[in-house]
Design a protein around this motif. Structure first.
Motif, short mmCIF file in Angstrom:
data_model
loop_
_atom_site.label_atom_id
_atom_site.label_comp_id
_atom_site.label_asym_id
_atom_site.label_seq_id
_atom_site.Cartn_x
_atom_site.Cartn_y
_atom_site.Cartn_z
N UNK A 24 0.83 -1.21 0.00
CA UNK A 24 0.00 0.00 0.00
C UNK A 24 0.86 1.26 0.00
N UNK A 25 1.89 1.27 0.87
CA UNK A 25 2.74 2.45 1.02
C UNK A 25 3.51 2.74 -0.26
N UNK A 26 4.10 1.69 -0.89
CA UNK A 26 4.91 1.90 -2.09
C UNK A 26 4.07 2.50 -3.22
N UNK A 27 2.88 1.99 -3.39
CA UNK A 27 2.02 2.49 -4.48
C UNK A 27 1.55 3.92 -4.19
N UNK A 28 1.14 4.17 -2.95
CA UNK A 28 0.70 5.51 -2.58
C UNK A 28 1.84 6.51 -2.70
N UNK A 29 3.01 6.13 -2.23
CA UNK A 29 4.17 7.02 -2.27
C UNK A 29 4.58 7.31 -3.71
N UNK A 30 4.42 6.31 -4.60
CA UNK A 30 4.77 6.51 -6.02
C UNK A 30 3.92 7.60 -6.64
N UNK A 31 2.61 7.61 -6.35
CA UNK A 31 1.75 8.65 -6.88
C UNK A 31 2.11 10.01 -6.30
N UNK A 124 10.06 -3.54 -3.92
CA UNK A 124 11.14 -4.54 -3.87
C UNK A 124 12.15 -4.21 -2.78
N UNK A 125 12.56 -2.95 -2.72
CA UNK A 125 13.57 -2.56 -1.73
C UNK A 125 13.06 -2.70 -0.31
N UNK A 126 11.85 -2.26 -0.05
CA UNK A 126 11.33 -2.30 1.31
C UNK A 126 11.06 -3.73 1.79
N UNK A 132 15.93 -8.78 5.33
CA UNK A 132 17.32 -8.70 5.77
C UNK A 132 17.42 -8.15 7.19
N UNK A 133 16.51 -7.28 7.55
CA UNK A 133 16.50 -6.76 8.92
C UNK A 133 16.22 -7.88 9.92
N UNK A 134 15.31 -8.80 9.55
CA UNK A 134 15.01 -9.94 10.42
C UNK A 134 16.24 -10.83 10.56
#
Length: 632
Positions: A24-31, A124-126, A132-134
């Motif tokens: 949700x965040x990636x798509x919203x942030x892209x707009x 992809x990055x997030x 990787x954080x886990x």
């Protein structure tokens, strides 16, 4: 308090929730990024709809790619590839549907390419960052503070095994290991990194590097390292407190990737100067000599001395060969009980029969042979302690010599197919009663071979590592007590073999031995006992004659500086197996002398002769048999 259990479904729900928020965040942030926060009117519908659709859409696609069957704390390259594929496939689907399909029947504009690219890259990055954080949270030293201070380990050998150890140490925090570096003798690796761990120098620099890095332990991560290589590394560590451990063979590592049971203390057989010999019991040599395995299937086998070091190992190896019945004969009830319980536990389908008896008791032995009718006999029962037999010579002669002759006579009378007697290098040119009694036993068994349909074989070998009363466990006990370690002479040498080698040689004798032969194993070069003592002290992390004194005691009565596996009357010949040799005697038959020798020895024991007198009588008996025993 009992540890709280978290079910896999709870973990999976957490993964889905995190990925859903990222979608949700990636798509919203892209707009928002594309339009600098002021979304154009004709794209506002997509800006509201696509982020909401992305939550179930991406999760469904990623579920199809198996992303939620992954373990995030073990996230690696293959998992990253699957994530890339899932994210890319969904982004391409959205791009195709909004730009090629929906406009044909709906009055909406397709998603701009820039928004699709931003959404794809951020998603992809997030998602990768979460995984990787886990992994980092589990493997990073600061995140493992709930464990004790990690053990700092230096690895010798920057190869495949070393790489696997680094991976295992990172993925399994409960091992509590910190791999601080490698040393390797390949100059092309020095200065480079393996799994992110630096190769700091050669093995000659091992001690300096370990001390500089405050290393707790050095692990030799070279499963194929030779004995000479391990001895060299041990010598480097002389005078330091470094603990060295070795890794077993690569095949075992691949079967079990858990590090803890793989890393072990360097064992004494690692430094004996030759590789351990493994004999294949399934090898077919010829029609005349089928494999050892095929000769045991559905047979009744008797093992005397079954509770001893060699006898019990013979039983363990026989238990894999589909016997009809394994007869466990011994005089000590506790040792027979222990081996029977072990075999019942490890080989539940094996039929075992525990038998308590003394080989000197003719009625008891006759009853066993008549009742159980063994087809193959392994005679391992014997008195073997040299100093004790020097003080109890009649026991040595009566048990080792006359007891063996009695068993051979019963085997002949009961038509046993094969009788194998276990002998020792001390029977070669004997200088003590133990060796003298075993030489008599060898000759008596060979004498029966001249007139019997039973195949009589003698197997002769040197010291067996770890056997009760042998030098290695004695040294280990002396070191554990803080010394001194007692050595007879600085120049004393002995042949050594492992217990499995000894047992395999005994069993394999059926595959290559002819009646009347003595078989020996190619045991390499003899080992210097004084150097062995020094190496064992080093293995304990101590320094000879500083932490643990070594005392030279001088030869004991009947003891020799050097042992041999053959005497001057014998000739060594090859057998069908390259590691097993046959010993032949070039002397005339001994049939007529056998009963005379048995009678003479029994009279000597009955008359309670002195040790010197008994020695003289036994020597004459040996000469009598050697003068008449046949070339077979």
């Amino acid at each position: 308090m009992p540890k709280r259990v978290i079910f896999p479904s709870v973990y999976r729900l957490g993964q889905l929730s995190l990925d859903g928020f990222v979608a949700w965040f990636a798509c919203s942030f892209a707009f928002w990024l594309r339009f600098d926060g002021a979304i154009a009117f004709d794209h506002q519908a997509l800006a509201w709809i696509l982020p909401l659709v992305a939550i179930p859409g991406r999760l469904l696609v990623q579920t199809g790619f198996g992303l939620y069957q992954q373990v995030w704390r073990l996230f690696g390259l293959k998992d990253a590839i699957a994530l890339f594929q899932a994210v890319t496939v969904y982004s391409l689907l959205v791009l195709a549907m909004t730009r090629a399909i929906f406009p044909s029947f709906m009055p909406i504009l397709g998603i701009p390419l820039s928004i699709a690219a931003i959404d794809w890259s951020f998603c992809l990055l997030l998602m990768a960052a979460l995984r990787y954080a886990r992994r980092w949270s589990v493997n990073h030293p600061q995140m493992r503070s709930r464990f004790s201070q990690p053990q700092r380990v230096l690895l010798v050998g920057a190869g495949m095994a070393g790489s696997q150890i680094v991976q295992e140490a990172r993925q399994n925090p409960h091992l509590n290991l910190e791999i601080v570096g490698f040393v390797d003798d390949d100059p092309t690796k020095v200065g480079r990194k393996v799994e992110g761990v630096p190769v700091l120098g050669s093995s000659e620099q091992m001690v300096a590097i370990a001390l500089a890095l405050n290393v707790d332990e050095v692990l030799i991560s070279m499963p194929s390292a030779s004995a000479a290589k391990i001895r060299k590394l041990l010598n480097f560590a002389v005078g330091t407190n470094l603990k060295l451990k070795a890794l077993p063979g690569q095949a075992e590592i691949l079967r079990d990737r858990t590090l803890t049971p793989q890393a072990r203390k360097i064992q004494i057989q690692d430094i004996l100067g030759r590789p351990e010999i493994r004999l294949d019991l399934a090898t077919e040599f010829s029609v005349q000599f089928p494999s050892a395995r095929s000769q045991f299937k559905n047979r009744t086998v008797l093992v005397t001395g079954a509770g001893g070091t060699i006898g019990s190992e013979i039983c363990r190896q026989l238990s894999r060969l589909e016997l009809k019945n394994l007869l466990l004969l011994g005089r000590g009830e506790n040792s027979i009980f222990n081996i029977e319980q072990e075999l019942r536990r490890d080989f539940p389908n094996l039929v075992t029969t525990p038998l308590i008896g003394d080989i000197r008791s003719f009625p008891r032995m006759q009853d066993i042979f008549n009742t159980w009718k063994p087809e193959i006999v392994f005679h391992a029962a014997a008195h073997k302690h040299v100093p004790l037999m020097q003080h109890n010579p009649t026991e040595a002669i009566e048990n080792n010599a006359l007891g063996s002759a009695q068993l051979a006579a019963l085997a002949d009378a009961c038509k046993v197919e094969t009788f194998v007697m276990i002998s020792t290098d001390k029977a070669v040119d004997p200088s003590n009663f133990m060796g003298l009694s075993k030489r008599l036993a060898e000759l008596m068994v060979k004498a029966y071979a001249t007139k019997s349909h039973t195949r009589f074989l003698v197997v002769r070998f040197g010291n067996v590592l770890g056997s009760r009363g042998s030098v290695v466990p004695i040294f280990q006990q002396q070191i554990a007590r803080g010394g001194p370690v007692t050595v007879t002479d600085k120049s004393m040498t002995r042949y050594f073999m492992t217990t499995p080698e000894a047992a395999q040689l005994v069993i394999h004798s059926l595959a290559v031995g002819k009646s009347g032969q003595t078989l020996i194993l190619d045991m390499g070069q003899p080992v210097n006992i004084f150097e062995l003592a020094e190496q064992m002290i080093h293995l304990a992390g101590l320094t000879p004659n500083i932490d643990i004194p070594i005392c030279i005691t001088g030869l004991r009565p009947g003891e020799k500086l050097h042992e041999s596996l053959i005497n001057s009357h014998e000739k060594v010949m090859l057998t069908e197996h390259p590691k097993i040799l046959a010993v032949f005697s070039h002397l005339p038959p001994a049939e007529a002398a056998l009963s005379e020798v048995i009678t003479t020895l029994k009279e000597a024991i009955t008359n309670r002769l002195s040790a010197d007198e008994l020695w003289a009588v036994a020597q004459k008996c040996i000469l009598t048999l050697e003068a008449r025993i046949s070339k077979i």
